[in-house]
Scaffold this motif. Structure first.
Motif, short mmCIF file in Angstrom:
data_model
loop_
_atom_site.label_atom_id
_atom_site.label_comp_id
_atom_site.label_asym_id
_atom_site.label_seq_id
_atom_site.Cartn_x
_atom_site.Cartn_y
_atom_site.Cartn_z
N MET A 502 44.72 -8.69 6.46
CA MET A 502 45.61 -8.30 7.57
C MET A 502 47.00 -7.93 7.02
N ILE A 503 47.54 -8.84 6.23
CA ILE A 503 48.90 -8.59 5.75
C ILE A 503 48.92 -7.36 4.86
N GLU A 504 47.90 -7.21 4.03
CA GLU A 504 47.91 -6.06 3.13
C GLU A 504 47.78 -4.75 3.91
N LYS A 509 50.60 0.01 5.72
CA LYS A 509 51.04 0.87 6.83
C LYS A 509 52.56 1.00 6.78
N GLU A 510 53.19 -0.13 6.55
CA GLU A 510 54.66 -0.14 6.54
C GLU A 510 55.18 0.75 5.39
N GLU A 511 54.53 0.59 4.22
CA GLU A 511 54.99 1.42 3.08
C GLU A 511 54.85 2.89 3.41
N GLU A 512 53.74 3.21 4.10
CA GLU A 512 53.51 4.62 4.47
C GLU A 512 54.64 5.11 5.36
N GLU A 513 54.96 4.29 6.33
CA GLU A 513 56.00 4.69 7.29
C GLU A 513 57.34 4.87 6.56
#
Length: 1707
Positions: A502-504, A509-513
């Protein structure tokens, strides 16, 4: 098929009619009313069908009537009829033609049937159909229907019960489904919000829509029922079980969570009714302790304990899952309860279901995250999430700790288990070892004697419970051993998997954003939201301790590969996640756990023990402080796959690795490989562990740092099973890939990796100190691998990497060092070969950075490292030599960093590099490096380890000089550019330019450096090096000197050549005289080189010769230097000191050099300096160019800018010639020559001065050799030509002293055979030749010279006459005792005098010859030269036979004759001047000494010889008769008197007493006596007598002679008479014969003479002889008789009658 199609409707009508007919048929007997109703029903149906188009609608309108007959039929309670009716009613229901009223009627009818217990299953079916087909049943009817089902559930019939239960469940579902559908219908309509109801009115449902209201009422009553309260809506319930109620509640909550979440009323129910209910029902379980019993259940069932608890847990699971957001506080309570149920004191079954429930939570990571946010992250709140994880951990631990006894090792199984632990162990025993062939090992955990099997409980990621699903069980089931463990294990794994994935996902996703945002506006530093991160960090922080404790324990206990794999995967994913979130402590803790598991049990690894976090479980902690051979932990059931050496300082036996260790190791590799970027500082742990494992497995590094299976060098060898052997390549491959993947790490991570490797390596170094054990090379090898794959960004890691490796290179352990060096050099080579961007050629800084460690290696003292360094330099040169550029100084520095203590092989390798450089790379390197090349090459010359290299390096210097010569133009330009840049820099800094030989142009400086280095080599301690260097130096100066500018020549002369001469002179004079036994190895040394002194002598010779040759060949160039005279003086000084050195070789060579600079050899002009011309011709330069400066005239300097081509054209026509001779230059030349003369004079004086003091026995310190003296003297003629104008008498005198001295010097006896001819030959030595030549030159010069010179004639005569004396009196050399050469053969004297006779004789010939030419010369007359000649000749003449050589006196005589024949006329001419007064007595004495010598001829003289000698005597007398006596009037009287006396004496006294009888007639010198007598007589009777006195003298002489004859004859006659028969003595006989012969001679003379010239007295005396002669006739000797006959014969001529007219009287 649809129920509304025409066909279906038609069918329906038919069926209904059929049903009604059947009904009427059945009822016609017993129940007529029913029959009637049925028939009217048929009619009704037909009517409806006929009238209406929409048949179904009208049927529905009239449904009450239509249904009526059937209801009546049911009322009959006849089974058959009832069944038929119910079927018909169901058909109507399915076609949805039942109205609300009809439905109510139906239900009432069904209720009656129920109460009567009829057709129970059909009833249920009917209700179900009624409620599911449409929604006409509401409110009370609905509730009645539901109650009916409940009632049927509690019948005695099992089938009915179960069916009813199912129906209830379905009905409940239908009620809620209706509500959902209703909500769907009204979704779009916005309603007015109703005021929030007060909590008091539980039944405030006015706001709800119909279906919702039903649902609400139903759910509320279910709660009431479960709580054992009366229902509000379900009126008519008679009994109810909690278990069923809970199941229904659970299904509603689980299936319709939306209802509760969307409607406040329902939410309210949840909070107010459900939760309190659950908590209340839980209470007995909470209070329960194992062993106590309780009957807290209000339900009628006897033992509700397990079923209710289990269902409550299910409800709780649902509540938590769906309504967590509504019930935060309540869930906190539930979860806390859940955690409590896992307690060890709770019954087994309770723990099992609790753990199943926990598992259900664990598979829902989002839920877990919510817990964390709601509880763990809030202040003052229970840390629920942490507790759950810790509880799981403790639960697992508790399963391993066996209760009930004080002894933790007891093996009883936990209560409720399926058997004792002992049994379990027995079951697992044979399989667990892994050795039992066909046995399949059961997966299990084993820890400290507790064995727990592992079952497959659920598919990964889904919590499929076993006991939570046991809804039919009333009794608590018996839990199999290992079940709880298995569930807990799965829960742990799912928890980890869920959270991490989940965290990964979210992180990704966050890194992508963030990346997208960065692209959108790159200026802003896009940041992630911190909240999310906080949650993740909190989750990890909360759970990691518990997880780690549990996982580590399980890992330790696991006996199954798959289980182990899962555990390791969990630990790995956690470690990676912690790394990504930047949580260092947990990351390190997980990694430490994996590391520990990889190593043998209790393996002491400081990194791990210091990093091991103090985990909360004390039962499990590994304190591996000492390495034990086999640990007593739980490892005994593991398969041992390897036995190896622990990597420790002290050897401590062996350690074992199990399959699990290897498995863990693979995980560790995997971790490092895939998650290297997040490892950071824990690289240290990972690498340390890998290092130890690699060590134990015996992997050793190979090329490029990859590890290969190798053998341990010492100790009991590593033992590996085949299983692990097949794994090894794989492991080593992964290890390599691990470091290969470092290229994907970011810079920071890479630095962490490098730092970790470095510190590992430092530890390995520490450990390897002081032992010769094999060290661990893991770190070094891996540093190398890492460096090699990160070449593209090598700059960022180069310094730490190479800095550390250089330290490794200095390690005392050879293997460690070797690898350090291997790594450094491999990296440098790879770095240089790598295609960098930009290329190295443009990135100078990087190139120097890469090469720098290579240079640093030079500081390492270990030879093996230097060897490696140099080998790599060689490889670099071979591969990258062309592109080194600015790296050259470094590379050359490395090659040149050789020291004498480094051993031959090193120097040899370094030298190979240098050779490669010189042969291939000079043109590619920057010109400024050429000087370094020269320095390096010379340093190889100076090293003393390997003579051949020294010599070859000198050859290289020669090659380098050729290169300079050929590329002069280009090099000059480059250097001048460089120079300009340097000067600019220096000016900017305000410093002077610091360069050797500075003011000279840079190209010349290059040459000067070369010469200076060769100069150093010329004074090397080894003779061969000196010789080679000297030859090279002088050759290069000769061949390439033309390139130098004039000012540079000045430096060459003073700083290079003279400096070298000084050094050589100093070394030679101080060299050791000890004999050197052999030249190293078995080389024999020639005796001429067997002392250091002799070897240095050779060097001195070479050097002096070289310098002299340069002075000779470059004379015109050097003369244009301002201080040529000074240089000339210095050179002469050197020549003099060499000439006077006490070494024959040096002194002789010095003179050769002297000759050379005086150009005594072939004059320069004729043969353009052969050596140089040759050298140049070889290089293709015409000889014309050899000395370009000569052509340009003295005043013009050659400018350097001239190109070679211009020079060629310019000088092509120019002949080599001296600069035009001006006045000045003539004067200067004279000065040079006089300087040379003074040097010659000093040298000559010193070398020919006899040793002083001491007796003849002392060996003189040094005696010059013949060749030396010869050379010395040979210089004179050439030198004289140049100085003759100023040559004075004084100079001549000086010369004479030296010549005399030189000739006087003896030869050492051991040299004599080579210099002296055998003594019988009369040959001159070369020295003597030279001396005479010198004098000859002088004499010729005087001859043609001016008058002033001619006064020197006498001096030359004097000198020559001195030499003539040597024939009889060899010269003395000091007090040195010399043996004559003749004796040297027998008596080995130390010194041998030369045979001076030939020399003296030659000198004499010269004297005669000279005198012949100069007799009339004034100086010759004045200086009494003739007298001196005669005086000198007296000695050999006097000695005669006593002369050392017979030839001497013969020559002396002939010379005297020649000289007198010339000199006497001159003497007569100058008689008046008195110049010759003193000569005459000398001459008389000379004649006297010769003719009447005191020496006797040797015994062995033959008669022929004697006659020859006599002939010589006769010649002398004839000379007197022709040259002297006729001129008696010009000659002093005394002299004439002396001559007469002499003749007189000769005519009588001539015999020698030593002859034998036979020879007597010959040996009497009769011929001589005869001539004497004749001469005497001739002059006695001569009429030319000028003065009476002369005549008197001759007459006197004659009378004396006659008187003497008379006496002899008389005495003979007397003696003869007395002697009788005895013969007289031989002597007397001889004498008488002689006298008789004399008389006969006299008679002859008288006959020839004019009578008037004969004195009367004479006649008287002659006649008086006659009687005496007659008396002799009686003698007995035949010889006397014959002589007498001859004497008497002539008398007849005078026997004439006397002529009267001539009266002969006295006058």
């Amino acid at each position: 098929m649809s129920t509304s199609t025409p066909e279906a409707v038609k069918k329906l009508l038919e069926n209904m009619q059929t049903d009604l007919r059947s009904l009427s048929m059945e009822c016609k007997k017993k129940f007529p009313p029913v029959k009637e109703a049925a028939e009217s029903g048929i009619v009704k149906i037909k009517t409806i069908a006929a009238r209406n188009t929409d048949i179904l609608a009208s049927l529905k309108e009239n449904s009450s009537e239509v249904v009526q007959p059937f209801l009546m039929g049911c009322g009959t309670k006849e089974p058959k009829i009832t069944q038929l009716c119910l079927a018909a009613v169901q058909r109507l229901m399915t076609h949805e033609v039942v109205s609300e009223a009809a439905a109510g009627n139906i239900i009432n009818m069904l209720w009656q049937l129920m109460e009567n217990g009829l057709e129970e299953l059909k009833l249920l079916q009917t209700v179900l159909v009624l409620l599911t087909t449409n929604t006409v049943v509401h409110d009370e009817i609905l509730s009645k229907a539901i109650v009916l089902c409940f009632r049927l559930h509690f019948t005695k019939d099992n089938i009915t019960n179960n069916t009813a239960a199912a129906t209830v469940r379905q009905v409940v579902t239908v009620v809620f489904e209706r509500m959902v559908a209703e909500d769907e219908r009204f979704k779009g309509i916005v309603e007015q919000p109703t005021p929030v109801q007060g909590n008091t009115n539980r039944r405030s449902v006015s706001t709800l829509r119909p279906s919702a209201k039903d649902a609400y009422m139903l759910f509320q009553d279910l709660c009431q029922l479960v709580n054992a309260d009366a229902p509000y809506w379900l009126v008519g319930m008679t009994e109810m079980t909690r278990t069923f109620g809970l199941e229904l509640l659970e299904s509603v909550l689980n299936d319709f969570p939306g209802v509760f979440l969307q409607h406040q009323e329902f939410s309210f129910l949840l909070k107010e009714r459900v939760c309190p209910l659950v908590i209340k029902l839980f209470s007995p379980n909470i209070k329960f302790r194992q062993g106590s019993s309780s009957a807290a259940s209000p339900a009628p069932v006897e033992k509700p304990y397990f079923p209710i608890c289990m269902r409550l847990l299910r409800v709780v699971s649902v509540l938590i899952k769906h309504f967590y957001s509504l019930l935060v506080t309540e869930c906190e309570i539930f979860l806390s309860l859940l955690v409590k149920f896992l307690d060890g004191e709770k019954p087994q079954w309770l723990r099992a279901v609790a753990v199943e429930s926990v598992h259900r939570l664990c598979v829902q990571p989002h839920l877990l995250r919510s817990f964390c946010q709601s509880y763990d992250m809030k202040q003052h709140s229970t840390k629920v999430f942490r507790d759950i994880v810790n509880a799981l951990g403790s639960f697992i631990q508790s399963l391993f700790i066996v209760p009930n006894t004080g002894n933790p090792a007891a093996t009883n199984a936990p209560a409720g288990g399926s058997g004792s632990g002992a049994q379990a162990a027995a079951q697992g025993g044979p399989g667990a070892g892994g050795q039992g062939g066909s046995l399949i090992t059961q997966a299990a955990f084993e820890y400290r004697g507790t064995w727990i099997p592992l079952m497959t409980v659920s598919v990964q990621g889904s919590a499929k419970a076993t006991y939570l699903e046991m809804l039919d069980k009333v009794e608590p089931p018996s839990i199999p051993e290992g079940y709880a463990m298995s569930v807990a294990f799965s829960a742990l794994l799912d928890l980890v998997r869920g959270i991490t994935s989940m965290i990964e996902r979210e992180l990704a996703k966050e890194e992508e954003e963030v990346a997208v945002r960065r692209e959108a506006n790159p200026d802003q530093n896009a940041q992630a939201e911190p909240e999310a991160h906080l949650v993740w960090e909190e989750m990890v922080s909360a759970c990691w301790c518990g997880l780690l404790a549990a996982l580590s324990l399980l890992l330790d206990a696991s006996t199954d590969e798959t289980a182990t794999e899962s555990i390791l995967k969990a630990e790995l994913t956690m470690a990676s996640l912690c790394g990504r979130l930047g949580l260092v402590t947990p990351r390190d803790a997980f990694i430490t756990a994996i590391c520990k598991a990889s190593l043998p049990p209790h393996y002491a690894l400081t990194v791990l023990s210091s990093n091991a976090t103090n985990l909360n479980n004390k039962a499990y902690s590994i304190q591996g402080q000492t390495v034990q051979i086999i640990s007593p932990s739980s490892e005994s059931h593991q398969q041992v796959v390897a036995v190896g050496q622990p990597l420790t300082v002290q050897p401590q036996g062996t350690v074992v690795l199990t399959a699990k260790n290897i498995q863990c190791m693979r995980t560790l590799l995997n971790l490092a490989h895939c998650h290297g970027a997040v490892l950071g500082t824990s690289w240290q742990l990972v690498l340390a562990t890998l290092q130890h494992l690699v060590w134990i497995l015996g992997l050793k590094p190979g090329v490029g740092g990859a590890l290969k299976p190798g053998r341990a060098v010492e100790g009991p060898s590593t033992v590996l099973t085949t299983a692990v052997m097949t794994d090894l390549p794989f492991i080593s491959n992964i290890l390599s890939r691990l470091f290969e993947s470092s290229q994907y790490l970011d810079d920071v991570s890479l630095h962490h990796l490098i730092n970790a490797l470095c510190s590992l390596s430092l530890e390995a170094m520490e450990m390897a100190y002081g032992t010769n054990k094999e060290p661990s090379l893991f770190a070094v090898a891996k540093l190398l691998e890492t460096g090699l794959v990160n070449m593209d960004r090598i700059e960022i890691l180069w310094r730490p990497l190479t800095g550390h490796l250089l330290e490794v290179c200095q390690h005392p352990n050879a293997r460690m060092r070797e690898w350090g060096a291997e790594a450094v050099t491999a990296l440098i080579k790879a770095g240089l070969a790598y295609k960098h961007n930009p290329p190295l050629a443009q990135n100078l800084r990087l190139q120097l950075l890469l090469l720098n460690p290579l240079k640093e290696l030079s500081n390492v003292l270990h030879a093996d490292i230097r060897q490696k360094q140099l080998e790599s330099v060689l490889q670099i040169l071979q591969s990258q030599g062309d592109s080194l550029g600015p790296g050259w100084p470094l590379v050359l520095g490395v090659i040149g960093a050789i020291r004498n203590d480094q051993g031959e092989s090193l120097i040899r390798t370094a030298f190979q590099c240098l050779q490669l450089v010189v042969t291939d790379f000079l043109p590619t390197m920057p010109c400024m490096c050429l000087q370094i090349v020269v320095d390096v090459a010379s340093s190889f010359g100076l090293q003393n380890q390997e003579l051949n290299i020294s010599l070859t390096s000198i050859g290289l210097l020669w090659n380098i000089s050729d290169y300079f010569f050929q590329r002069g133009e280009a090099i000059t330009q480059d250097l001048e550019r460089e120079e300009a840049a340097l000067q600019k820099q220096a000016r900017e800094k305000g410093e002077p330019l610091n360069r050797p030989f500075h003011p000279a142009p840079p190209f010349d400086c290059l040459w000067l450096c070369l010469y200076a280095k060769l100069g150093q080599l010329c004074v090397d301690p080894r003779p061969a090096v000196r010789k080679s260097a000297g030859q090279t130096m002088f050759s290069t100066i000769a061949a390439h000197g033309t390139l130098l500018q004039q000012s540079t020549w000045h430096i060459v002369v003073w700083k290079v050549l003279f400096h070298l001469l000084d050094c050589v002179r100093k070394s030679s004079t101080t060299a050791d005289k000890e004999k050197i036994e052999s030249g190293g190895g078995n080389i024999l040394i020639h005796h001429s080189r067997d002392t250091a002194e002799k070897q240095w002598a050779e060097t001195w010779v070479l050097t002096l010769a070289g310098v002299a040759r340069i002075f000779n060949t470059r004379r015109y160039l050097l003369q244009q230097l301002g201080d040529f005279f000074k240089a000339w003086e210095v050179l002469l000084d050197h020549i003099q000191s060499a000439a006077l050195s006490k070494n024959n070789e040096v002194s002789l060579a010095a003179l050769k050099s002297f000759q050379e600079i005086l150009q005594i050899g072939t004059p320069v002009k004729d043969s353009a300096m052969p050596t140089e011309a040759l050298a140049l011709a070889v290089m293709g330069v015409p000889p014309v160019l050899i000395d370009p400066l000569s052509a340009s005239g003295p005043g013009r300097h050659l400018l350097r800018s001239d190109s070679m081509l211009e020079r060629l054209t310019r000088y092509n026509g120019a002949e080599l010639q001296a600069p035009p001779q001006g006045e000045d230059s003539a004067l200067e030349d004279a000065a040079l020559w006089w300087s040379a003369w003074n040097t010659w004079y000093r040298t000559g004086t010193d070398s020919t001065r006899p040793p002083s003091g001491g007796t003849g026995t002392d060996r003189p310190s040094f005696v010059p050799s013949q060749p030396f003296l010869t050379a010395l003297v040979q210089i004179v003629p050439a030198l004289y030509q140049h100085i003759e104008t100023g040559f004075s008498m004084e100079d001549l005198r000086k010369l004479g002293v030296i010549l005399h001295g030189a000739v006087s010097i003896p030869i050492s006896s051991d040299a004599s055979p080579f210099i002296l001819p055998s003594y019988t030959e009369a040959v001159l030595t070369s020295l003597q030749e030279a001396v005479l030549t010198a004098l000859d030159v002088l004499q010729k010069a005087i001859c043609v010279g001016p008058e002033s010179l001619q006064v020197m004639y006498p001096a030359i005569f004097e000198q020559l006459l001195l030499f003539v004396e040597f024939s009889c009196k060899p010269p003395q050399y000091g007090k040195l005792e010399t043996k004559h050469v003749a004796n040297a053969k027998y008596n080995q004297a130390e010194w041998v005098a030369l045979n001076y006779v030939p020399f003296a004789e030659r000198s004499l010939e010269v004297v005669v010859d000279q005198y012949h030419k100069t007799a009339c010369h004034k100086a010759v007359i004045n200086e009494k030269v003739l007298q001196n000649i005669i005086k000198t000749l007296r000695m050999p003449l006097g000695l005669k036979y006593a002369c050392p050589s017979e030839s001497t006196w013969k020559l002396a005589v002939s010379s005297l004759l020649k000289v007198l024949s010339i000199g006497l006329p001159v003497a007569r001419q100058h008689a008046s001047s008195g110049m010759f007064e003193t000569m005459w007595p000398e001459l008389a004495n000379a004649f006297e000494d010769f003719l009447f010598t005191k020496s006797t001829p040797p015994d062995n003289v033959s008669i022929q010889e004697f006659q020859k000698n006599e002939a010589i005597d006769v010649e002398v007398v004839q000379l007197i008769s022709t040259e002297i006596l006729p001129f008696a009037n010009f000659i002093p009287k005394d002299f004439v008197g002396q001559i007469m006396t002499m003749l007189n004496k000769g005519s009588i006294h001539s015999q020698s007493s030593s002859f034998t009888e036979a020879e007597i007639d010959v040996r009497m010198r009769e011929e001589f006596s005869k001539v004497c007598f004749e001469t005497l007589l001739q002059f006695s009777f001569s009429n030319k007598v000028s003065t009476p006195q002369e005549g008197y003298i001759s007459r006197m002489a004659l009378s004396v002679l006659l008187k003497r004859s008379q006496d002899v004859l008389r005495r003979y006659v007397d003696d003869e008479r007395l002697s009788g028969r005895c013969p007289l003595p031989r002597q007397q006989v001889t004498e008488i014969i002689f006298v008789l012969k004399a008389i006969s001679t006299l008679m002859d003379s008288l006959k020839k003479t004019q009578p008037e010239n004969v004195d009367g007295t004479t006649w008287a005396q002659v006649i008086a002889l006659y009687p005496t002669l007659v008396e002799c006739i009686t003698c007995s000797s035949s010889e006397v008789s014959s002589a007498l006959k001859e004497a008497l014969g002539p008398f007849k001529d005078f026997m004439q009658p006397p002529v009267s007219r001539v009266q002969n009287g006295e006058s």
